[in-house]
Scaffold this motif. Structure first.
Motif, PDB file in Angstrom:
ATOM      1  N   PHE A  29       0.842  -1.197   0.000  1.00 30.00           N
ATOM      2  CA  PHE A  29       0.000   0.000   0.000  1.00 30.00           C
ATOM      3  C   PHE A  29       0.874   1.243   0.000  1.00 30.00           C
ATOM      4  O   PHE A  29       2.072   1.178   0.303  1.00 30.00           O
ATOM      5  N   ARG A  30       0.276   2.383  -0.327  1.00 37.24           N
ATOM      6  CA  ARG A  30       1.046   3.629  -0.435  1.00 37.24           C
ATOM      7  C   ARG A  30       1.277   4.248   0.946  1.00 37.24           C
ATOM      8  O   ARG A  30       0.384   4.272   1.786  1.00 37.24           O
ATOM      9  N   ASP A  31       2.498   4.730   1.140  1.00 35.93           N
ATOM     10  CA  ASP A  31       2.854   5.413   2.389  1.00 35.93           C
ATOM     11  C   ASP A  31       2.129   6.766   2.429  1.00 35.93           C
ATOM     12  O   ASP A  31       2.105   7.496   1.434  1.00 35.93           O
ATOM     13  N   THR A  32       1.541   7.097   3.559  1.00 38.11           N
ATOM     14  CA  THR A  32       0.795   8.359   3.678  1.00 38.11           C
ATOM     15  C   THR A  32       1.718   9.569   3.802  1.00 38.11           C
ATOM     16  O   THR A  32       1.256  10.703   3.687  1.00 38.11           O
ATOM     17  N   ASN A  33       3.002   9.349   4.046  1.00 42.03           N
ATOM     18  CA  ASN A  33       3.958  10.457   4.155  1.00 42.03           C
ATOM     19  C   ASN A  33       5.132  10.158   3.230  1.00 42.03           C
ATOM     20  O   ASN A  33       6.242   9.851   3.681  1.00 42.03           O
ATOM     21  N   ASN A  88      13.752  -0.764   7.630  1.00 38.89           N
ATOM     22  CA  ASN A  88      14.236  -0.113   8.843  1.00 38.89           C
ATOM     23  C   ASN A  88      13.957  -1.065  10.003  1.00 38.89           C
ATOM     24  O   ASN A  88      12.841  -1.587  10.120  1.00 38.89           O
ATOM     25  N   GLY A  94      15.580   3.305  12.737  1.00 38.87           N
ATOM     26  CA  GLY A  94      14.529   4.284  12.438  1.00 38.87           C
ATOM     27  C   GLY A  94      13.158   3.678  12.259  1.00 38.87           C
ATOM     28  O   GLY A  94      12.258   4.304  11.680  1.00 38.87           O
ATOM     29  N   THR A  96       9.504   2.903  13.057  1.00 42.20           N
ATOM     30  CA  THR A  96       8.483   3.549  13.892  1.00 42.20           C
ATOM     31  C   THR A  96       7.208   2.725  14.005  1.00 42.20           C
ATOM     32  O   THR A  96       6.394   2.988  14.889  1.00 42.20           O
ATOM     33  N   VAL A  97       7.014   1.763  13.114  1.00 40.01           N
ATOM     34  CA  VAL A  97       5.834   0.888  13.178  1.00 40.01           C
ATOM     35  C   VAL A  97       6.324  -0.540  13.396  1.00 40.01           C
ATOM     36  O   VAL A  97       7.150  -1.042  12.620  1.00 40.01           O
ATOM     37  N   HIS A 101       8.149  -4.147   7.551  1.00 32.84           N
ATOM     38  CA  HIS A 101       7.696  -3.624   6.251  1.00 32.84           C
ATOM     39  C   HIS A 101       8.899  -3.286   5.395  1.00 32.84           C
ATOM     40  O   HIS A 101       9.927  -2.821   5.881  1.00 32.84           O
ATOM     41  N   HIS A 103      10.141  -0.847   2.549  1.00 29.68           N
ATOM     42  CA  HIS A 103       9.864   0.400   1.817  1.00 29.68           C
ATOM     43  C   HIS A 103      10.346   0.239   0.377  1.00 29.68           C
ATOM     44  O   HIS A 103      11.481  -0.197   0.148  1.00 29.68           O
TER      45      HIS A 103
HETATM   46  P1  5GP Z   1       9.256   3.079   9.515  1.00 29.15           P
HETATM   47  O1  5GP Z   1       9.580   4.458  10.031  1.00 29.15           O
HETATM   48  O2  5GP Z   1       8.709   2.198  10.614  1.00 29.15           O
HETATM   49  O3  5GP Z   1      10.347   2.433   8.731  1.00 29.15           O
HETATM   50  O4  5GP Z   1       8.111   3.298   8.447  1.00 29.15           O
HETATM   51  C1  5GP Z   1       6.774   3.462   8.792  1.00 29.15           C
HETATM   52  C2  5GP Z   1       6.120   4.126   7.607  1.00 29.15           C
HETATM   53  O5  5GP Z   1       4.724   3.976   7.754  1.00 29.15           O
HETATM   54  C3  5GP Z   1       6.404   5.628   7.503  1.00 29.15           C
HETATM   55  O6  5GP Z   1       7.003   5.913   6.247  1.00 29.15           O
HETATM   56  C4  5GP Z   1       5.032   6.272   7.665  1.00 29.15           C
HETATM   57  O7  5GP Z   1       4.865   7.394   6.838  1.00 29.15           O
HETATM   58  C5  5GP Z   1       4.087   5.145   7.293  1.00 29.15           C
HETATM   59  N1  5GP Z   1       2.800   5.183   7.968  1.00 29.15           N
HETATM   60  C6  5GP Z   1       2.587   5.410   9.299  1.00 29.15           C
HETATM   61  N2  5GP Z   1       1.276   5.332   9.573  1.00 29.15           N
HETATM   62  C7  5GP Z   1       0.652   5.042   8.391  1.00 29.15           C
HETATM   63  C8  5GP Z   1      -0.722   4.823   8.042  1.00 29.15           C
HETATM   64  O8  5GP Z   1      -1.627   4.877   8.869  1.00 29.15           O
HETATM   65  N3  5GP Z   1      -0.980   4.548   6.725  1.00 29.15           N
HETATM   66  C9  5GP Z   1       0.004   4.467   5.786  1.00 29.15           C
HETATM   67  N4  5GP Z   1      -0.366   4.187   4.522  1.00 29.15           N
HETATM   68  N5  5GP Z   1       1.316   4.666   6.089  1.00 29.15           N
HETATM   69  C10 5GP Z   1       1.622   4.946   7.375  1.00 29.15           C
END
Ligand code: 5GP
Ligand code: ZN
Length: 115
Positions: A29-33, A88, A94, A96-97, A101, A103
């Protein structure tokens, strides 16, 4: 499925996302940021915290995750121009979730090394 996990809930469809690809083992799915014009997250449907937690029994799933990266790169038109694929892991990585996953970043020339 871990009911308190954001990405488990996204994979289950409980939280909306923009689907790029899905099969029995993985969901993309697409990253929201987005950090690039194309920024896609590929996750195993099985809840695994991070790459630091995978076991030998996860080998097939890991292979499918990587094969889906190639498939998505072709589907989205950046297989030839190139892309970055990143796990990550943990605090210093880095992450955060807390659901593993991959990227996929594409659509511009990416810098190396990362910050
Ligand atoms: P991390 O920092 O754990 O490697 O990446 C987590 C990614 O999940 C970040 O790039 C962040 O923008 C994305 N993300 C966080 N919450 C959501 C969400 O609710 N929906 C989607 N599509 N992406 C999310
Ligand atoms: Zn999860």
């Amino acid at each position: 499925m871990a009911s308190n996990c954001l990405f488990c809930r996204i994979a289950a469809g409980d939280i909306p996302s923009t689907t790029v690809y899905g099969d029995d083992d993985v969901y993309a799915f697409r990253d929201t940021n987005p950090a690039a014009p194309q920024h896609i997250l590929i996750i195993p449907r099985k809840h695994i915290q991070s790459l630091a937690d995978v076991e030998v029994e996860d080998a097939a799933m890991l292979g499918r995750l990587l094969l889906s990266a190639r498939r998505i790169a072709e589907q989205e038109g950046f297989a030839q121009t190139g892309f970055r694929s990143v796990f990550n892991t943990g605090v210093d990585g880095g992450q955060t979730v807390g659901h593993m996953h991959l990227h996929l970043l594409a659509g511009r020339a990416l810098h190396w090394p990362p910050g």
